[in-house]
Design a protein around this motif. Structure first.
Motif, short mmCIF file in Angstrom:
data_model
loop_
_atom_site.label_atom_id
_atom_site.label_comp_id
_atom_site.label_asym_id
_atom_site.label_seq_id
_atom_site.Cartn_x
_atom_site.Cartn_y
_atom_site.Cartn_z
N ALA A 124 4.75 5.09 -1.54
CA ALA A 124 5.12 3.58 -0.87
C ALA A 124 5.35 4.50 0.23
CB ALA A 124 5.85 2.71 -1.29
N ALA A 125 5.98 4.95 0.85
CA ALA A 125 6.79 6.14 1.97
C ALA A 125 5.86 6.94 2.44
CB ALA A 125 7.60 7.51 0.87
N ALA A 126 4.83 7.46 1.70
CA ALA A 126 3.47 7.93 2.49
C ALA A 126 2.36 6.75 3.25
CB ALA A 126 2.19 8.70 1.70
N CYS A 127 2.37 6.41 2.49
CA CYS A 127 1.74 4.95 3.33
C CYS A 127 2.18 4.18 4.88
CB CYS A 127 1.33 3.83 1.76
SG CYS A 127 -0.22 4.44 0.73
N ALA A 128 3.50 4.08 3.95
CA ALA A 128 4.22 3.08 5.01
C ALA A 128 4.22 4.11 6.85
CB ALA A 128 5.90 3.67 4.98
N LEU A 129 4.67 5.74 5.98
CA LEU A 129 4.48 6.33 7.44
C LEU A 129 2.92 6.31 8.25
CD1 LEU A 129 6.05 8.55 8.42
CD2 LEU A 129 5.52 10.71 7.26
N LYS A 130 2.48 6.98 6.88
CA LYS A 130 0.56 7.16 7.69
C LYS A 130 0.46 5.13 8.92
CE LYS A 130 -4.54 5.84 5.83
NZ LYS A 130 -4.34 4.46 6.58
N ALA A 131 0.69 4.00 8.12
CA ALA A 131 0.89 3.02 9.42
C ALA A 131 1.47 3.19 10.42
CB ALA A 131 1.27 1.82 8.62
N ASP A 132 2.39 3.57 10.20
CA ASP A 132 3.23 4.03 11.69
C ASP A 132 2.38 5.26 12.64
OD1 ASP A 132 6.28 3.89 13.51
OD2 ASP A 132 5.48 6.17 13.36
N TYR A 133 2.02 6.19 12.57
CA TYR A 133 1.05 7.35 12.83
C TYR A 133 -1.05 6.53 13.06
CZ TYR A 133 4.81 10.57 12.90
OH TYR A 133 5.54 11.20 12.91
N GLU A 134 -0.92 5.78 12.42
CA GLU A 134 -2.03 4.90 13.01
C GLU A 134 -2.30 4.98 13.95
OE1 GLU A 134 -4.60 4.03 8.83
OE2 GLU A 134 -2.70 2.67 9.55
N SER A 135 -0.13 3.66 14.29
CA SER A 135 -0.27 3.16 15.75
C SER A 135 -0.01 3.52 16.84
CB SER A 135 1.34 1.73 14.72
OG SER A 135 1.98 1.38 16.30
N SER A 136 0.73 4.50 16.58
CA SER A 136 1.57 5.64 17.90
C SER A 136 0.04 6.79 18.00
CB SER A 136 2.39 6.61 16.85
OG SER A 136 1.84 7.62 16.74
N GLY A 137 -0.58 6.91 16.94
CA GLY A 137 -2.14 7.67 17.13
C GLY A 137 -1.38 9.40 17.46
N GLU A 138 -0.15 9.85 17.33
CA GLU A 138 0.52 10.75 17.28
C GLU A 138 0.06 11.77 15.95
OE1 GLU A 138 4.86 11.48 17.37
OE2 GLU A 138 4.34 9.27 18.18
N ALA A 413 11.89 4.12 -0.80
CA ALA A 413 10.69 4.48 0.37
C ALA A 413 11.18 4.79 1.54
CB ALA A 413 9.89 3.67 -0.43
N ARG A 414 10.98 3.61 1.91
CA ARG A 414 11.66 3.78 3.39
C ARG A 414 13.22 4.20 3.95
NH1 ARG A 414 14.91 -1.65 6.47
NH2 ARG A 414 15.33 -0.81 8.27
N CYS A 415 13.71 4.82 3.24
CA CYS A 415 14.48 6.32 3.30
C CYS A 415 13.67 7.41 3.68
CB CYS A 415 15.37 6.01 2.75
SG CYS A 415 16.80 5.16 2.38
N MET A 416 12.76 7.65 2.87
CA MET A 416 11.65 8.56 3.04
C MET A 416 10.73 8.70 4.41
SD MET A 416 11.01 10.07 -0.85
CE MET A 416 10.58 8.27 -1.36
N ALA A 417 10.82 7.84 4.81
CA ALA A 417 9.45 7.25 5.97
C ALA A 417 9.89 7.17 7.01
CB ALA A 417 9.03 5.76 5.15
N GLU A 418 11.76 7.19 6.86
CA GLU A 418 11.80 6.71 8.39
C GLU A 418 12.82 8.30 8.38
OE1 GLU A 418 14.33 3.48 9.15
OE2 GLU A 418 12.65 2.18 8.39
N GLY A 419 12.87 8.56 7.49
CA GLY A 419 13.50 9.80 8.33
C GLY A 419 13.10 10.75 8.09
#
Length: 442
Positions: A124-138, A413-419
């Motif tokens: 879940a953390a990996a997928c949530a982080l993926k969603a963030d980087y898809e949005s930012s383009g970094e 999951a949120r802690c890992m992704a946001e960290g």
């Protein structure tokens, strides 16, 4: 759990996928599989990651139930590892983040260590982080490693020996516990050994003088180890179990086998204790006229704690609300505390624990410790059980299969992704982590 706006894409993704993540954890919970038999569990997580856009490769490090899932929004070849060499320096222009998932269960008792939650939250953390980087383009590379056989201290050690993690910028994982905190912990260095004694069989009543008891040797070894406990440092742990030899009492046993875990918070002390346990085995064999085979089943270093990394993830966790519990969940915690005799004085849950000034020695181990000597590794702890619940206990299993465990899983999951997002927000953060990693901490 209410959301804050620190990284809304991450929190929103987790909120929107909450039900399906809980379903995955429940499936694994209901199909407990022990070390290297995790076919259903590993496939459950890998299939889910594939639906979320990750490329899946099986048989990582030659292990049937290990996999690597990878996604990137850069032009880097995610199928190739370009190791810079262990403990050298961080030099990747595009950060490569490795999330370490576990999913093995304990024999007979099932998921009393919460690995059904552990593996699901990592994905879940990996997928949530993926969603963030898809949005930012970094640009970023995100990998999830399906790591089997943690309960026997094996999977990640084999993977690490085969350089699976060498090109990571950082490795990220978590573990279910009875409290919410960043793991500023020294998990123990361990040796796992089998001691197999061979003797001479004889009728135990008619001709005992002809026999040489392997069981006597094993018992004398254990007596020697029990006396040895007085002469090791306080952090050393030595514990054993007999392996069934299936020989009846009227036969002098020509075979006996014990399994030992030998641990401490320093590799050097573990090695010293391990050699002394070997000496007890050899001495017992001499006393009984038997022989002994000593097998090193597994071995790992202690956890290498990285202070800059711990501080970044702790900072992220201070902005993430901890779970809130319903009356039904609190009643469940009360009931299970009474049935299991848990020591919590009716205080079942708390918020985020403060970060300690110095690392905390733990009397348990994990094969993730080996990875921490290859690349910087962070571990999050999240409350998936009420205060006082011990791992490997039936009360831990019961909570891992219901909403108390699910809330801790989603929080982790949120802690890992946001960290991880915070870690990558400034280049100096990651550089400080690697500078610290490369300084000897002996």
């Amino acid at each position: 759990m209410t959301s804050t706006a620190t990284y809304p894409t991450i929190s929103n993704w987790l909120d929107n996928h909450r039900d399906e993540l809980i379903q995955k954890s429940c499936y694994i919970f209901e199909h407990p599989e022990t070390a290297y038999k995790e076919k259903l569990s590993s496939k459950c997580l890998a299939d889910y990651l594939e639906t979320q856009g990750f490329q899946i490769e099986w048989n990582t490090a030659g292990i049937e139930t290990a996999f690597t899932a990878a996604w990137t929004n850069s032009d880097i070849d995610i199928t190739k590892i370009q190791p810079a060499g262990k403990n050298v320096s961080f030099s990747n222009e595009v950060p490569i983040i490795g999330f370490l998932a576990e999913y093995d269960a304990l024999p007979e008792i099932g998921h009393a260590c919460g690995h059904n939650l552990l593996g699901t939250a990592v994905c879940a953390a990996a997928c949530a982080l993926k969603a963030d980087y898809e949005s930012s383009g970094e640009p970023i590379v995100i990998r999830v490693y399906g790591c089997p056989a943690e309960e026997i201290m094996s999977g990640k050690i084999i993977m690490d020996e085969q350089n699976v993690f060498d090109d990571l910028s950082v490795a990220v994982t978590w573990h279910p516990f009875d409290r919410n905190r960043v793991s500023n912990d020294i998990w123990q260095a361990q040796d796992i050994k089998n001691y197999t004694f061979h003797g001479v069989s004889a009728h135990a009543s008619r001709s005992p003088e002809s026999g040489r008891s392997a069981l006597d040797a094993a018992e004398l070894m254990n007596i020697g180890v029990n006396y040895l406990r007085e002469h090791v440092t306080d952090d050393v742990r030595m514990h054993y179990a007999y392996m069934d030899n299936g020989i009846p009492a009227n036969v002098v046993p020509d075979f006996a086998k014990t399994n030992y875990f030998i641990r401490s918070t320093k590799r050097s002390r573990t090695e010293d204790a391990s050699k002394r346990v070997d000496a007890c085995a050899k001495g017992a064999a001499m006393m009984t006229g038997t022989t002994v085979d000593i097998e090193l089943v597994g071995s790992c270093m202690e956890m290498k704690v990285n202070r800059p990394l711990v501080e970044v993830y702790y900072e992220a966790m201070t902005h993430i609300p901890t779970p809130e519990y319903t009356d039904a969940e609190l009643n469940f915690a009360k009931d299970i505390s009474e049935k299991a005799g848990l020591m919590n004085n009716g205080k079942y849950f708390a918020g985020l624990y403060p970060l300690e000034d110095t690392p905390v020695p733990l009397s348990i181990g994990t094969d993730a410790s080996q990875v921490s000597h290859t690349v910087p590794l962070i571990t999050i702890s999240a409350a998936t059980m009420c205060h006082g619940t011990a791992l490997h206990h039936w009360a831990a299993r019961e909570q891992a299969g219901m909403s108390i465990g699910h809330k801790g899983m989603l929080y982790a999951a949120r802690c890992m992704a946001e960290g991880t997002k915070l870690l990558l927000s400034k280049p100096e953060y990651l550089q400080a982590v690697w500078d610290y990693h490369n300084v000897s901490q002996d």
